[in-house]
Design an enzyme around this catalytic site. Sequence first.
Site, PDB file in Angstrom:
ATOM      1  N   ARG A 169      -4.303   5.229 -10.998  1.00 31.99           N
ATOM      2  CA  ARG A 169      -5.515   5.160 -11.806  1.00 31.99           C
ATOM      3  C   ARG A 169      -6.672   4.497 -11.047  1.00 31.99           C
ATOM      4  O   ARG A 169      -7.815   4.550 -11.473  1.00 31.99           O
ATOM      5  CB  ARG A 169      -5.227   4.439 -13.132  1.00 31.99           C
ATOM      6  CG  ARG A 169      -4.586   5.396 -14.129  1.00 31.99           C
ATOM      7  CD  ARG A 169      -4.799   4.925 -15.532  1.00 31.99           C
ATOM      8  NE  ARG A 169      -3.905   3.823 -15.847  1.00 31.99           N
ATOM      9  CZ  ARG A 169      -4.100   2.987 -16.852  1.00 31.99           C
ATOM     10  NH1 ARG A 169      -5.151   3.098 -17.625  1.00 31.99           N
ATOM     11  NH2 ARG A 169      -3.233   2.009 -17.072  1.00 31.99           N
TER      12      ARG A 169
ATOM     13  N   LYS B 148     -18.013 -12.208  17.839  1.00 28.30           N
ATOM     14  CA  LYS B 148     -16.632 -11.840  17.537  1.00 28.30           C
ATOM     15  C   LYS B 148     -15.726 -12.552  18.525  1.00 28.30           C
ATOM     16  O   LYS B 148     -16.000 -12.523  19.728  1.00 28.30           O
ATOM     17  CB  LYS B 148     -16.433 -10.335  17.657  1.00 28.30           C
ATOM     18  CG  LYS B 148     -15.068  -9.880  17.207  1.00 28.30           C
ATOM     19  CD  LYS B 148     -14.462  -8.801  18.086  1.00 28.30           C
ATOM     20  CE  LYS B 148     -13.943  -9.348  19.392  1.00 28.30           C
ATOM     21  NZ  LYS B 148     -13.203  -8.406  20.216  1.00 28.30           N
TER      22      LYS B 148
ATOM     23  N   ASP C 266      -1.060  -7.516 -11.385  1.00 21.05           N
ATOM     24  CA  ASP C 266      -2.420  -6.968 -11.490  1.00 21.05           C
ATOM     25  C   ASP C 266      -3.328  -7.799 -12.390  1.00 21.05           C
ATOM     26  O   ASP C 266      -4.324  -7.313 -12.883  1.00 21.05           O
ATOM     27  CB  ASP C 266      -2.378  -5.512 -11.959  1.00 21.05           C
ATOM     28  CG  ASP C 266      -1.780  -5.347 -13.346  1.00 21.05           C
ATOM     29  OD1 ASP C 266      -1.351  -6.345 -13.936  1.00 21.05           O
ATOM     30  OD2 ASP C 266      -1.749  -4.203 -13.837  1.00 21.05           O
TER      31      ASP C 266
HETATM   32  C1  UD1 Z   1       2.089  -4.839 -21.188  1.00 18.26           C
HETATM   33  C2  UD1 Z   1       2.807  -5.490 -22.341  1.00 18.26           C
HETATM   34  C3  UD1 Z   1       1.828  -5.667 -23.516  1.00 18.26           C
HETATM   35  C4  UD1 Z   1       0.645  -6.504 -23.048  1.00 18.26           C
HETATM   36  C5  UD1 Z   1      -0.010  -5.880 -21.833  1.00 18.26           C
HETATM   37  C6  UD1 Z   1      -1.002  -6.837 -21.249  1.00 18.26           C
HETATM   38  C7  UD1 Z   1       5.175  -4.860 -22.306  1.00 18.26           C
HETATM   39  C8  UD1 Z   1       6.180  -3.934 -22.849  1.00 18.26           C
HETATM   40  N1  UD1 Z   1       3.930  -4.682 -22.740  1.00 18.26           N
HETATM   41  O1  UD1 Z   1       1.671  -3.529 -21.599  1.00 18.26           O
HETATM   42  O2  UD1 Z   1       2.469  -6.303 -24.599  1.00 18.26           O
HETATM   43  O3  UD1 Z   1      -0.290  -6.640 -24.107  1.00 18.26           O
HETATM   44  O4  UD1 Z   1       0.969  -5.631 -20.793  1.00 18.26           O
HETATM   45  O5  UD1 Z   1      -1.709  -6.253 -20.193  1.00 18.26           O
HETATM   46  O6  UD1 Z   1       5.510  -5.739 -21.551  1.00 18.26           O
HETATM   47  N2  UD1 Z   1       5.804  -2.646 -14.560  1.00 18.26           N
HETATM   48  C9  UD1 Z   1       6.794  -2.500 -13.627  1.00 18.26           C
HETATM   49  N3  UD1 Z   1       7.829  -1.651 -13.910  1.00 18.26           N
HETATM   50  C10 UD1 Z   1       7.900  -0.975 -15.083  1.00 18.26           C
HETATM   51  C11 UD1 Z   1       6.874  -1.123 -16.007  1.00 18.26           C
HETATM   52  C12 UD1 Z   1       5.837  -1.977 -15.730  1.00 18.26           C
HETATM   53  O7  UD1 Z   1       6.759  -3.113 -12.561  1.00 18.26           O
HETATM   54  O8  UD1 Z   1       8.894  -0.234 -15.251  1.00 18.26           O
HETATM   55  C13 UD1 Z   1       4.694  -3.579 -14.241  1.00 18.26           C
HETATM   56  C14 UD1 Z   1       3.374  -2.863 -14.063  1.00 18.26           C
HETATM   57  O9  UD1 Z   1       3.125  -2.530 -12.704  1.00 18.26           O
HETATM   58  C15 UD1 Z   1       2.376  -3.895 -14.551  1.00 18.26           C
HETATM   59  C16 UD1 Z   1       3.161  -4.641 -15.604  1.00 18.26           C
HETATM   60  O10 UD1 Z   1       4.536  -4.420 -15.341  1.00 18.26           O
HETATM   61  O11 UD1 Z   1       2.025  -4.810 -13.515  1.00 18.26           O
HETATM   62  C17 UD1 Z   1       2.813  -4.229 -17.015  1.00 18.26           C
HETATM   63  O12 UD1 Z   1       3.093  -2.861 -17.208  1.00 18.26           O
HETATM   64  P1  UD1 Z   1       2.092  -1.902 -17.955  1.00 18.26           P
HETATM   65  O13 UD1 Z   1       2.671  -0.537 -17.916  1.00 18.26           O
HETATM   66  O14 UD1 Z   1       0.716  -2.109 -17.450  1.00 18.26           O
HETATM   67  O15 UD1 Z   1       2.225  -2.465 -19.447  1.00 18.26           O
HETATM   68  P2  UD1 Z   1       1.166  -2.392 -20.604  1.00 18.26           P
HETATM   69  O16 UD1 Z   1       1.335  -1.123 -21.342  1.00 18.26           O
HETATM   70  O17 UD1 Z   1      -0.176  -2.729 -20.071  1.00 18.26           O
HETATM   71 MG    MG Z   2      -1.128  -2.864 -18.159  1.00 20.33          MG
END
Ligand code: UD1
Ligand code: MG
Length: 452
Positions: free
Chosen positions: A18, A337, A108
């Site tokens: 994204r 440099k 992130d």
């Molecule tokens: C998540 C939270 C949500 C919160 C939001 C805040 C969960 C289920 N949901 O949602 O409650 O309000 O963040 O921003 O936790 N990631 C992995 N592996 C995976 C899935 C995710 O490493 O299999 C990492 C992503 O890279 C990211 C983070 O976990 O850094 C959060 O995942 P993301 O898919 O962004 O969750 P949200 O839907 O934003």
């Molecule tokens: Mg997120």
Amino acid sequence: MSVRSSLTVVLAAGEGTRMRSAQPKVLHKVAGQSLLAHVLDAAPHGTGAALAVVIGPNHQAVADEARRVRADAVSFVQAERLGTAHAVLAAREAIARGADDLLVAFGDTPLISAETFARLRAPLAEGAALAVLGFRAADPAGYGRLLLENGRLMAIREHADATAEERKVTLCNAGVMALDGRRALEILDRIGNANSKGEYYLVDAVEIVRDMGLEAVVIETSEDEVRGINNKAQLAEAEAVMQARLRKAALDAGVTLVAPETVYLAADTQFGSDVTIEPFVVIGPGVTIDDGAVIQSFSHIVQSEIGKKASVGPFSRMRPGSSLGEGAKIGNFVETKAATLEAGVKVNHLAYVGDAHVGAKSNLGAGTIVCNYDGFFKHKTTIGEGAFVGTNSSLVAPLKIGKGAYIGSGSVITKDVPDDAMAVERGQQSNREGGAARYREMKLQAKAEKKG
Ligand code: UD1
Ligand code: MG
């Protein structure tokens, strides 16, 4: 009281999709530093503080960045993206060691502070099994909602699974969580994937903790601190928040920023006392500016040291490895440099000084170019103390110019110059008496004949 041990698991498996980027998301930069580095810097440090980073397949670059920032970081690969709880469990081996506190953070969210991690851990020391970081969202769409009953946290409901009533809740999950490290695996292993996305949600840990008869609490913070970054617009917003913080910290530390909103700082910029930075200056990573130094407008500085009372700019560019001694001065359109300019050196205009060492009080005139590169290799130039290089000279490296040496203007110097010698390399000048007048007359006559 003994210090509680901790394991911080940073989830960093996101792609750059994204962001419209081939780079993994967490390697994008804010204030000259990767998103991941910001989170790792804020996470607990020191004795008893372990660190695990969960990365995506083929993301060795993320593991390398983690190790660069924190030598103790261990990376775990999440082969399939099955949800946040699944991601945490990729670090099972580290979690199984049973630190007192298990912290989960997202790679992130670079604006998170060390103080917030500490606040989140405090309830665990008082017996809670789980603490989650919450914030009041201006627009809660997409976030997990924190569901409270009589002020007690009962569950976190993901937006997709929430009822219309639950969606009205604005207290949201920031994504950072602290768990009792001794019970963490038991809790995480109970998380299922019976939800609309079929993912293992970390947020389900709250209900599980409640079912176990244990305590779960919310610690609140500002929305700014937990901004997550998914695209370039959010990256730019985070940069703005971070720059505002860095400028305020610099002002609080006594740095004079004439127009703070026009100065870009890096997260690691170091200032002495009475430093002045004029408008429109960009400072990248690894810059130290010592007492009383002045950075004038439109200068760009990266990985460089600026000594006491030194002066830079306007319009100077200091590239990595540049160092200015006390009172040294580089002026407009001067680029350095990998160059050390000792105390009192002056390079006032239009020059390039690369791979060089310039002794104290030397003066390099306008248009001096150090020719450090022969198209294949870089070579070094040393200039002794008190040397004078006349304007528009080319110094062809490798080269040694002795102390107190004097280079005549316009010279192309290819051979070493001994101490106190004068080197001039250019054609002999010849003056023809009346030559200009004769030339003018000839041309005017030719012009008149053409017209007539
Ligand atoms: C998540 C939270 C949500 C919160 C939001 C805040 C969960 C289920 N949901 O949602 O409650 O309000 O963040 O921003 O936790 N990631 C992995 N592996 C995976 C899935 C995710 O490493 O299999 C990492 C992503 O890279 C990211 C983070 O976990 O850094 C959060 O995942 P993301 O898919 O962004 O969750 P949200 O839907 O934003
Ligand atoms: Mg997120």
